[in-house]
Write an enzyme that holds these catalytic residues in place. Structure first.
Site, PDB file in Angstrom:
ATOM      1  N   GLY A 143       0.625  -1.328   0.204  1.00  0.00           N
ATOM      2  CA  GLY A 143      -0.058  -0.051   0.053  1.00  0.00           C
ATOM      3  C   GLY A 143       0.896   1.206   0.037  1.00  0.00           C
ATOM      4  O   GLY A 143       2.031   1.333  -0.466  1.00  0.00           O
ATOM      5  N   HIS A 202       4.441   1.961  -7.772  1.00  0.00           N
ATOM      6  CA  HIS A 202       3.498   0.896  -7.957  1.00  0.00           C
ATOM      7  C   HIS A 202       2.448   0.908  -9.193  1.00  0.00           C
ATOM      8  O   HIS A 202       2.200  -0.032  -9.866  1.00  0.00           O
ATOM      9  CB  HIS A 202       2.581   0.967  -6.817  1.00  0.00           C
ATOM     10  CG  HIS A 202       3.250   0.807  -5.396  1.00  0.00           C
ATOM     11  ND1 HIS A 202       3.288   1.895  -4.548  1.00  0.00           N
ATOM     12  CD2 HIS A 202       3.959  -0.306  -4.899  1.00  0.00           C
ATOM     13  CE1 HIS A 202       3.861   1.408  -3.372  1.00  0.00           C
ATOM     14  NE2 HIS A 202       4.357   0.067  -3.666  1.00  0.00           N
TER      15      HIS A 202
END
Ligand code: PAF
Length: 291
Positions: free
Chosen positions: A31, A37
């Site tokens: 996360g 990402h």
């Protein structure tokens, strides 16, 4: 986007995907998503029919004095970003779902995990390898995407996937950097203005090594000294390691006859940053004589 917290529900969804013979790309994360990402997700989106992202801050890869409890967490922002990036399924289990009472099985690749991060963070790669193998079994992707920013992690995962015959392809993806060169990392949020400015020294050291290597410098000790000198020029930086190693075994080398990688880990205040640069692939130019 479908969201799952339970292993059983995630598995049921994946079973249906496989029955439809759709290819699956998987991006495991902890996360606090950033452009790095998102670049992995975009790559998976381009390659595969179905993209699955996991968000799990994995306690078993944090040491007792590390930042597990303060690691940045923002599920609603991450969920919005994954949805916007076209992710099909988001898996965000609780700790007890992944490590239920009685859990005791771990995966290790001791040789590739021995040095560098492995030495600085005992048990770290055991935790990473274990959670990745679990996630691979749950999702059963065709491809799993890992950033080259965590170079040793990538090599550990490649080793584990190969050694355990896990039927997936590990796809290494280039490090994404801020415009000024700082490698993107969820931990960059810890940097105050002064530390943020010091962090640029890491990139400066790597770029100088790249320049020297392109000019024909192959001596690991010369390149390592260059990195150390540049990093030491900033008193805010404490060096954990700055080394030139074989790009596959991660063992130290004397000379960069083959492809190598420069690995750096430093502490700036209470924040630890790592970065690297792959050197070669192509033969270096004139060999310098250091006699
Ligand atoms: O790189 C990370 O974010 C983590 O180490 C990973 C691969 C998701 C395993 O927890």
């Amino acid at each position: 986007m479908r969201t799952f917290q339970q292993v059983s529900a995630m598995r049921a969804y994946m079973r249906a995907v496989r029955e439809d013979r759709r290819s699956v790309g998987f991006v495991p994360t902890m996360g606090a998503l950033h452009e790095g990402h998102l670049s992995l997700i975009r790559r998976a989106r381009g390659d595969c029919d179905v993209v699955v992202v996991s968000i799990f801050v994995n306690p078993s890869q944090f040491g007792p004095n590390e930042d597990f409890s303060r690691y940045p967490r923002d599920l609603s922002r991450d969920s919005r970003l994954t949805q916007e990036a076209g992710v099909d399924a988001l898996f965000y289990p609780e700790v007890e779902e992944i490590y239920p009472p009685g859990f005791q099985t771990f995966v290790e690749a001791p040789q590739i995990a021995k040095r560098w991060e492995g030495e600085m963070r005992p048990g770290h790669f055991r935790g990473v390898a274990t959670v990745c193998v679990k996630l691979f079994h749950i999702v059963q992707p065709d491809r799993a995407y890992f950033g080259m920013k965590d170079y040793q992690q990538l090599k550990v995962i490649e080793r584990v996937v190969s050694d355990l015959n896990i039927p997936l392809t590990v796809v290494p993806c280039p490090t994404v950097r801020e415009p000024d060169g700082l490698a993107m990392s969820s931990r960059n949020v810890y940097l105050d203005a002064a530390s943020r400015s010091s962090s640029l020294t890491i990139h400066r050291a790597l770029k100088r090594v790249e320049e020297l290597h392109e000019q024909g410098e192959l001596s690991a000790s010369v390149l390592e000294k260059t990195m150390h000198d540049i990093l030491r020029s900033d008193p805010a930086i404490q060096i954990d390691y700055a080394v030139i190693v074989d790009s596959e075994t991660l063992e130290p080398v004397e000379s960069l006859e083959k492809k190598g990688v420069a690995l750096i880990a430093v502490r700036i205040g209470s924040t630890r940053l790592i970065d690297n640069l792959v050197l070669g692939g192509k033969l270096a130019l004139p060999v310098k004589n250091h006699a």
